[in-house]
Write a protein that holds these residues in place. Structure first.
Motif, mmCIF file in Angstrom:
data_model
loop_
_atom_site.group_PDB
_atom_site.id
_atom_site.type_symbol
_atom_site.label_atom_id
_atom_site.label_comp_id
_atom_site.label_asym_id
_atom_site.label_seq_id
_atom_site.Cartn_x
_atom_site.Cartn_y
_atom_site.Cartn_z
ATOM 1 N N TYR A 347 95.846 90.066 42.521
ATOM 2 C CA TYR A 347 96.589 89.661 43.718
ATOM 3 C C TYR A 347 97.325 88.336 43.473
ATOM 4 O O TYR A 347 98.469 88.143 43.886
ATOM 5 C CB TYR A 347 95.619 89.536 44.885
ATOM 6 N N LEU A 348 96.647 87.438 42.778
ATOM 7 C CA LEU A 348 97.241 86.127 42.532
ATOM 8 C C LEU A 348 98.450 86.198 41.613
ATOM 9 O O LEU A 348 99.217 85.242 41.523
ATOM 10 C CB LEU A 348 96.201 85.180 41.920
ATOM 11 N N CYS A 349 98.593 87.330 40.935
ATOM 12 C CA CYS A 349 99.686 87.468 39.966
ATOM 13 C C CYS A 349 100.943 88.084 40.556
ATOM 14 O O CYS A 349 101.862 88.417 39.825
ATOM 15 C CB CYS A 349 99.227 88.335 38.785
ATOM 16 N N HIS A 350 100.963 88.253 41.872
ATOM 17 C CA HIS A 350 102.107 88.953 42.466
ATOM 18 C C HIS A 350 103.137 88.013 43.054
ATOM 19 O O HIS A 350 104.043 88.453 43.748
ATOM 20 C CB HIS A 350 101.620 89.918 43.556
ATOM 21 N N GLU A 351 102.969 86.742 42.821
ATOM 22 C CA GLU A 351 103.956 85.806 43.334
ATOM 23 C C GLU A 351 105.225 85.950 42.514
ATOM 24 O O GLU A 351 105.187 86.052 41.289
ATOM 25 C CB GLU A 351 103.418 84.373 43.235
ATOM 26 N N PHE A 355 105.266 86.237 38.312
ATOM 27 C CA PHE A 355 104.727 87.577 38.318
ATOM 28 C C PHE A 355 103.989 87.853 37.014
ATOM 29 O O PHE A 355 104.499 87.613 35.934
ATOM 30 C CB PHE A 355 105.879 88.582 38.484
ATOM 31 N N TYR A 359 99.442 82.616 40.328
ATOM 32 C CA TYR A 359 100.355 81.609 40.853
ATOM 33 C C TYR A 359 99.735 80.221 41.003
ATOM 34 O O TYR A 359 100.402 79.225 40.706
ATOM 35 C CB TYR A 359 100.957 82.062 42.192
#
Lengths: 403, 603
Positions: A347-351, A355, A359
């Motif tokens: 989830y944290l990698c979807h910024e 990406f 983030y």
């Protein structure tokens, strides 16, 4: 020098030799079918995560200018550190939360004469972590992980006396120590002050370079383990993430993952992980463990593929925390907990701006990065002030490990 | 009066920075904050002199700071539906505001005050920008000081300065009392808050008159003849548990104040209200009405006008009775009268048909020869208005013609009297001027409005008509600022109706000289005669129904409304754009709920 460079055949052959040797290192050694099946079995998958609620994530980073200026035997080092905290949000994904912790900037002078330098360095370390270094050593569990020297003792006092304190001119080693101390100091402050924090992300691994050495240690190793102790106490997961895992077999593991999920040969791999065997927990061992000394003492190590088109990351988690909060009563429960952990990371990698990479780590890296202009400006300030005190401007040198 | 250093301290944290600027538009870059179109900002600048510019945002946009274009973010969100853009404290997200400089205030050291100037200058490059936050009282004080000349210090309170969506408490906006006699336009669609605005204005007039009476205001009092087509102003929301209206204001006055400020009445109605304190049944006499009155309120052809005028010249105040009785002969003595077609005469009879006995509650018969004497409240109304009174006219039981007739008659008579007062050279000759103004000259054989003239002259002698002071003619500057309210104005002020003349056109053109003004209330600006519109000096523009009306409102405004087009589209209930020829800039105002005003300030 230029004369020797004319001897091209000698240089060419040396380069050729190096290339061949590197190629050998890169080649994945053949595994036995048994080991192959063992690794295959231990590839696990997790779900893509687009929603996480009521979670708080921190990150910390250290850096600086090592050194900023040099004047004779005086070295001025600039160390900086910052931390950041986010909470999950339905609308923005992540929203930053004020921590109340000010970014740290330490400008310190290390001067020739080892006693003076040692003393000054202790002061700098204490300032960066916010407490006396003896207290850090005393409360950290590093000494429990260290192989003791039966002859020389291993108490806190012994460890304190035998801390490695590089001389003022050893910029390379000092940069590592100062940066790391600042980073873990910021982490410790964040652990202590954040009322709501579930995970803190750090760039690197839980490796402790001197843990096998009975006599010497680095201060930041103690501090790193103290962070683990404190985080565990507050039920905060410290996640050490590194893109430089150095595991040549990662490609092999990728292939196995591809095979396990029935993907074509060149298809990208994502949302899967592999846990290195945990001593005294996992009964299996493999060549990987022996080859790489993974996991490091006091840690549990994973390789994780978060997103396709991104390489695998190494994730280290404190062993004590892992045993209490990830390891379950059954394998299935452990796997569920691990999946949950990686879904959170996913989830944290979807910024959008980062990406494929968590983030909070990217944000704190961006926040901390000193631009060339800032470094130059700071150097100028130091030099100008010294010149006011009568020093000669021409004698100042600028040479740094930018970090 | 706070000076620049003190003012700068009160501005708080910097909101943004001035980016591009020219004389028509400023662009400001600011942190990601929730603001609204219409929000006000202050820009201190020391280029040339210490000045503080007042900026009003007319549009704004979300932008991103540096690492990624907002369009890319939107595109990424579409192509990678799971992606998000995190919200950092150190702001990627910024906003870009555009708007106009309303003006600037410059400190006048010798005068010890801030002087407001139109926006002929620009703030310096990269000026800091400070938000006028309605929640901070210090900034309200600063705005009061900077814009004092535009906001007014006292007079008739209309509301508080509007900054965006909220009003600035402690920053009231006043109209000068003389605005009443310089014509006011109140334009707004149904539900925009016109009635509430009228209530607030009525209360303000009462308050102002009280100050004049107490000596706190050194100026002439004010009068308003306010039409109340829905009978709202008297009790307002009392029956539903809210504030009492004008009735409540009157009841709260002391006996002495009631005597000085209200008597003989404040409320007149076609209903039977006898017995109620200071409320009266309203009625006119046929003797009060001239052809000019009827021409102002209904369609007459040229021939019909000619006939009516000729007939009136012959019969004077008896003309209606005679005509309704069927006496249509025109005996003009020795001079040859024009012939009028029977159809013309019949048409005029039809047009005055609503004045037949039994067809009207408003107009009494007049025929002294058969014992129908003069019975009219008009002289009392005139005397009251000339003494500084708020008179509410409940027209619920009147039809449209009666309502307009009453307004027209009152306006015409007042106008005539003021002209007479101006014409008279001495107090002795005032009665003659009054009679002549009312068309009565017995020496010349003109009956005109003889009876009304008799009544008014009698009241002049007793002092009820306050045109004399110490036996001498009173200066018109001491007479009240009079305002006549015309509700549903397009009905009488449309170009078609005014083709052959109208008392309202005359008042709109000349009334200012004589201290009589109109308040034109309408949902449509476009339907009002342009000759009247150009004479209006104060516009209170509320939410309008469509693009045409907004465009007309902008075109006819007394201040330049360029940049307020968007504002007019999004105005909420009670929000008013005040434009007037005696202020340099349009002032956005939030008219408070009358109930809240009563709670806050008492009656």
């Amino acid at each position: 020098m230029f004369e020797n460079l004319r001897n091209f055949s000698s240089i060419k052959s040396q380069i050729q030799q190096i290339a061949e040797t590197m190629k050998q290192y890169e080649e994945t050694p053949a595994l036995s079918e048994e080991e192959r099946l063992l690794l295959f079995d231990r590839i696990r998958f997790f779900h893509h995560s687009t929603k996480q609620d009521n979670l708080f994530f921190g990150a910390a980073k250290g850096g600086g200018d090592f050194p900023s200026v040099i004047y004779g035997n005086s070295y001025v080092y600039v160390t900086v550190a910052n931390s950041i905290l986010f909470r999950t949000d339905r609308v923005s994904g992540l929203v930053e939360v004020k921590t109340g912790i000010e970014p740290q900037v330490n400008v310190s002078l290390l001067h020739q004469a080892s006693e003076r330098t040692s003393f000054q360095l202790d002061e700098v370390f204490a300032d960066l972590c916010g407490m006396p270094i003896a207290e850090v050593i005393e409360n950290s569990d590093y000494q429990n992980l260290k192989i003791p020297d039966k002859n020389k003792g291993s108490g806190a006092d012994f460890l304190y006396q035998n801390l490695i304190r590089p001389p003022e001119s050893d910029s390379g080693n000092l940069s590592i120590q100062l940066r790391s101390t600042a980073e873990y100091g910021a982490t410790f402050k964040l652990i202590r002050s954040a009322e709501d924090c579930n995970y803190i992300l750090l760039d690197g691994t839980l490796s402790l370079p001197f843990v096998t050495r009975p006599d010497a240690s680095l201060f930041y190793e103690h501090l790193k383990r103290l962070c683990c102790v404190e985080a565990h106490r507050k039920k905060i997961g410290l996640l050490f993430l590194s893109a430089n895992h150095g595991v040549v077999e990662a490609k092999l593991l990728e292939n196995l993952a591809r095979e396990k999920s029935s993907l074509p040969t060149d298809a990208p791999v994502e949302h899967c992980f592999f846990r290195f065997p945990v001593p005294k927990v996992d009964e299996w061992q493999g060549t990987l463990t022996e080859k790489y000394r993974i996991p490091p003492a006091g840690a549990v190590t994973y390789l994780v593929w978060l997103h396709k088109n991104f390489p695998a990351y190494r994730l280290d988690v404190d062993r004590s925390f892992w045993l209490d909060f990830v390891y379950g009563n059954t394998d299935a429960e452990t796997e569920r907990n691990e999946q949950k952990l990686f879904e959170i990371l996913d989830y944290l990698c979807h910024e959008q701006r980062s990406f494929g990479f968590p983030y909070p780590l990217r944000a704190v890296q961006n926040r901390l990065a000193m631009s060339r202009a800032e470094r130059t400006g700071l150097r100028k300030q130091i030099i100008d002030r010294c010149v006011e005190y009568g020093m000669k401007r021409a004698l100042f040198r600028e040479a740094s490990f930018e970090s | 009066m706070p000076q620049i250093d003190e003012l700068l301290l009160s501005l708080g944290e910097r909101f943004g920075v001035l980016a591009e600027s020219n004389t028509t538009q400023l662009t400001i870059i600011a942190r990601n904050t929730d603001i609204a179109v219409g929000d006000l900002f202050l820009l201190p600048s020391s280029r040339g002199a210490d000045r503080i510019y007042i900026f009003r945002t007319t549009q704004y946009a979300n932008i991103l700071s540096r690492t990624i274009e907002i369009n890319d973010v939107a595109r990424n969100k579409l192509m990678m539906p799971d992606s998000y853009l995190a919200e950092d404290l150190s702001d990627e997200k910024l906003i870009e505001l555009k708007g106009m400089v309303l003006g600037y205030a410059e400190w006048n050291a010798s005068g010890g005050r801030w002087e407001f100037h139109r926006p002929r200058r620009l703030p310096q490059h990269l000026s800091d920008v400070f938000h006028v936050d309605p929640k901070r009282t210090e900034i309200g004080t600063a705005v009061c000081a900077l814009m004092e000349s535009q906001l007014g210090k006292d007079g008739l309170y209309v509301g508080d300065l509007l900054a965006g969506e909220e009003s600035l408490a402690g920053v009231p906006v006043y109209l000068p009392p003389f605005a009443l006699s310089h014509h006011i336009g109140i334009f707004g669609r149904t539900g925009s808050g016109k009635s509430n605005l009228m209530m607030v204005l009525l209360r303000s007039i009462f308050e102002y008159n009280r100050k004049v009476f107490n000596g706190e205001a050194k100026s002439a009092p004010a009068s308003i003849f306010a039409i109340d087509p829905h009978d709202e102003f008297r009790y307002w929301h009392l029956n539903s548990g809210g504030a009492d209206g004008v009735h409540g204001i009157v009841e709260s006055l002391s006996k002495e104040e009631q005597h000085e400020l209200v008597e003989p009445f404040y409320y007149i109605s076609a209903k039977n209200v006898e017995g109620q304190n200071l409320e009266r049944r309203v009625f006119l006499s046929r003797a009060d009405i001239t052809p000019e009155d009827l021409i102002s309120i209904s369609e007459f052809t040229e021939q019909q006008i000619a006939f009516a005028n000729t007939y009136y010249a012959m019969h004077g105040e008896n003309w209606i009775g005679r005509l309704l009785m069927g006496d249509t002969t025109l005996n003009t003595g020795n001079e040859q009268a024009a012939d009028y077609l029977p159809g013309t005469i019949a048409a005029v009879q039809r047009r005055i048909g609503f004045l037949r006995f039994g067809h009207t509650r408003l107009v009494n018969r007049f025929d002294p020869e058969v014992g129908l004497s003069y019975d009219s409240l008009l002289p009392e109304i005139i005397c009251a208005i000339e003494s500084g009174r708020v008179i509410i006219v409940d027209t619920t039981l009147m039809n449209e013609l009666e309502q307009f007739l009453l307004t027209t008659v009152v306006a015409r008579v007042l106008f005539s009297l003021r002209k007479a007062l101006r014409s008279a050279e001495t107090s002795d000759n005032l009665p003659k001027e009054i009679r002549q103004a009312l068309g009565n000259d017995d020496e010349q054989g003109q009956i005109g409005m003889r009876t009304l003239a008799d009544e008014l002259v009698r009241r002049l002698e007793t002092g009820k008509l306050p045109y004399l002071a110490g036996g001498k003619l009173k200066s018109s500057e001491l007479l009240p600022f009079v305002n006549i309210v015309i509700e549903e104005a397009p009905s009488v002020l449309n170009p078609q109706r005014m083709k052959f003349g109208s008392i309202f056109r005359d008042i709109s053109r000349q009334g200012r000289k004589f201290g009589i003004g109109l308040t034109v209330i309408s949902q449509q600006v476009s339907e009002i005669d342009s000759g009247v519109l150009t004479q209006i000096n104060t516009e209170l523009i509320m939410g309008l129904g469509n693009e045409t009306e907004r465009r007309e409102a902008i075109r006819n405004a007394s201040s330049d409304l360029g940049g307020f087009e968007r504002e007019l589209q999004v105005m909420s209930k009670g929000q008013v754009l005040l434009t007037t020829s005696y202020k340099d800039v349009p002032i956005p105002v939030q008219c408070p709920e009358f109930d809240e005003t009563v709670k806050k300030y008492g009656r």
